[in-house]
Structure formats: C-alpha cells, structure tokens
Scaffold this active site. Structure first.
Site, PDB file in Angstrom:
ATOM      1  N   GLY A 169       0.815  -1.211   0.000  1.00 29.53           N
ATOM      2  CA  GLY A 169       0.000   0.000   0.000  1.00 29.53           C
ATOM      3  C   GLY A 169       0.846   1.258   0.000  1.00 29.53           C
ATOM      4  CG  ASP A 170       3.423   2.438   3.218  1.00 27.23           C
ATOM      5  OD1 ASP A 170       2.685   3.415   3.386  1.00 27.23           O
ATOM      6  OD2 ASP A 170       3.763   1.683   4.138  1.00 27.23           O
ATOM      7  CB  THR A 171       5.465   0.093  -2.678  1.00 24.33           C
ATOM      8  OG1 THR A 171       6.260  -0.333  -1.579  1.00 24.33           O
ATOM      9  CG2 THR A 171       6.327   0.157  -3.925  1.00 24.33           C
TER      10      THR A 171
END
Length: 293
Positions: A169-171
């Site tokens: 989700g961050d990437t």
C-alpha cells in the site's frame, strides 16, 4: 559520457516518514533532484527496524539514499518559520501526515503556496483529505485490509487472513505520487503555478489492483488468475497464468486428460484437472527433466 539527470536543479523538501513519502523522495533523488529530508529528533521509524550498519539500517537507507538530512522538531518555537523559509526556495514538498497536521502547524497548502506560488506539494494519507476517514491513521497493513486484498487472498488460499510481507500500500502510493509530482512539474513549466496533490493510499491501492474486477464478479474462485504453485522434483514450481489456459496448454502438449462423471459440475472438473496436474508435475525424476519438457 555523462548523461544529464532529468531532475537536476530541482529542490525537494521531504517531511515524510516511513515508506510512502520517503520512497517518493528517493525516486526524485535518483532522477537527479536535490532532496533534503526533515526528521524529528526521534528519527524515522525505518531506522528502528533491522540491522544497523554505519549508524543506519538497510530499511532506512533503501527509502532515503542520496538525501541530505536536517533534524527539526515541529513542536518547538521557530520550527514553522524555518520550514517556511526552506519551502520558499523548494520546487517540491512531500509530507504524509494526517491531513490536519500540517495546517495545525501553519504549514498547510494555503500557508506554503503563499510564500512559494510555484511549489508542488504532495500530501499522502491513508484515505485522502476529503474522505470521512481522513483523520484515521493508516499504515500499509490497514490499506491491505480495507481494500479487501487480505480477505481475497484468504479466500483463495482457504486460510485465515494474514498480511502480506511487503508494504504494498505504501509502495503503490509512492509510485503514483512520483508520477503526480512529475506531471505537476511539467504543468508548472507552462503555467508557472504549483499545485497541491492530495493522494490517498486507498485510492492508489484500488487503482493499481488488477484483480478487483474478479472479486466484484465473484469469478476468481474457480478460475484464479494468479500463479499456482505445484510440488515438483527439486522444489516447488510456480506457473503464472489463468488456470484454465494452463490446463489447455498442458493437455494439448502432453495429452493430459481428466475423467469426470457425466453431468459433473464445474468445480468437479476443476478438481479433477488439478489432481491430474499434480500427478504430472510430480512424475518427473529430476528438475532438469521437468524443465526440458
């Protein structure tokens, strides 16, 4: 011959933490931008995870390689003025606080664009500034769960839901953020004006998830499109592709056939084919023999 770096001359002020924002800064830095990371006195959380070498962890280095670092405590008097001074000469500012945090410190978009009309400001949050969930704290696992990713994996695997070992989700938010910043800089070339990019991790996750339509259509159970793992000599083998297509190729190329009773339903056919494929992958004596086939 030295090749000019595309973002040479671009100044980036990185006020973000952990992964989603810092990875954007890392990408821009790799493209030639001068990136200055502002860190709180306690440092970045990525510097607390993993083995430390030369005073830093590999996780921190992965997200922040090539940046210059400045320590600043936003709770102390004078910090707001310092950040505004830095932002006045920056091209890009990255932050991934909850949407209320920067304005509370006098560093919201209206404050910073007032001192630098050409600034491109990227704000990454879990659910976006205009969502009813805007003030929810969100790390990648929260987005994995809320987007349905973990439930879908559990259903496909027949297991209890568990998180994936990657901050996907961050990437994904970082990659979408980097593209948005580059587009905003390109637009600034023609308009002279910067802009505020409000990026939701949830939006980035859903926009990038090319399996969502299978879940919506409830079609992914009998025909999973992700790779399947088979027991084979020398260790497991992953075959990427639609299960129906893989069966078609193997049956046509190697004469595999699955026997089912007349009038059997779809699931019975799928189970029969699966048993035949299990036997086929396991029938080889060596790994080389399987690869040669």
């Amino acid at each position: 011959m030295d090749v000019p770096r595309p973002l040479a001359g671009i100044r980036v002020l990185d006020m973000s933490r952990v992964v989603s924002g810092p990875y954007v800064g890392r990408i821009l830095g790799d493209l030639g931008a001068d990136v200055v990371k502002l860190e709180p006195p306690s440092g970045d959380l990525t510097d607390l995870a993993g083995v430390r070498r030369d005073g830093r962890t590999g996780y921190f280095a992965q997200m922040n390689a090539g940046k210059r670092n400045v320590g600043i405590d936003l709770e102390r008097r004078g910090s707001t003025e310092l950040v505004r001074d830095l932002a006045a000469s920056a091209d890009v500012l990255i932050e991934n606080f909850r949407p209320s945090v920067m304005p509370r410190h006098g560093l919201g978009w209206s404050d910073l664009s007032g001192v630098n009309p050409g600034l491109v400001m990227l704000s990454i949050s879990g659910f976006g500034a205009t969502s009813e969930f805007s003030e929810r704290r969100a790390y990648a696992p929260v987005v994995h769960a809320e987007s349905g990713l973990l439930a879908r994996h559990a259903q496909l695997d027949g297991r209890v839901p568990s998180d994936i070992p990657m901050a996907l989700g961050d990437t994904l938010a970082a990659l979408h953020g980097a593209v948005a910043v580059l587009a905003a800089l390109r637009l600034r070339d023609s308009t002279g004006s910067g802009q505020h990019i409000d990026l939701s991790m949830m939006d980035a996750m859903v926009a990038s998830d090319d399996y969502t339509h299978f879940a919506i259509d409830r079609q992914f159970d009998p025909y999973p499109t992700q790779g399947s793992v088979w027991t084979a000599p020398g260790g497991p083998v992953l075959v990427a592709g639609n299960a129906k297509h893989v069966w078609s190729v193997l049956s046509r190329s190697f004469g595999l056939a699955a026997e089912v009773t007349a009038g059997a339903g779809l699931q019975a056919k799928v189970d029969a084919r699966h048993r035949v494929m299990c036997d086929w992958f396991a029938c080889f004596t060596t790994r080389d023999e399987l690869v040669a086939a």
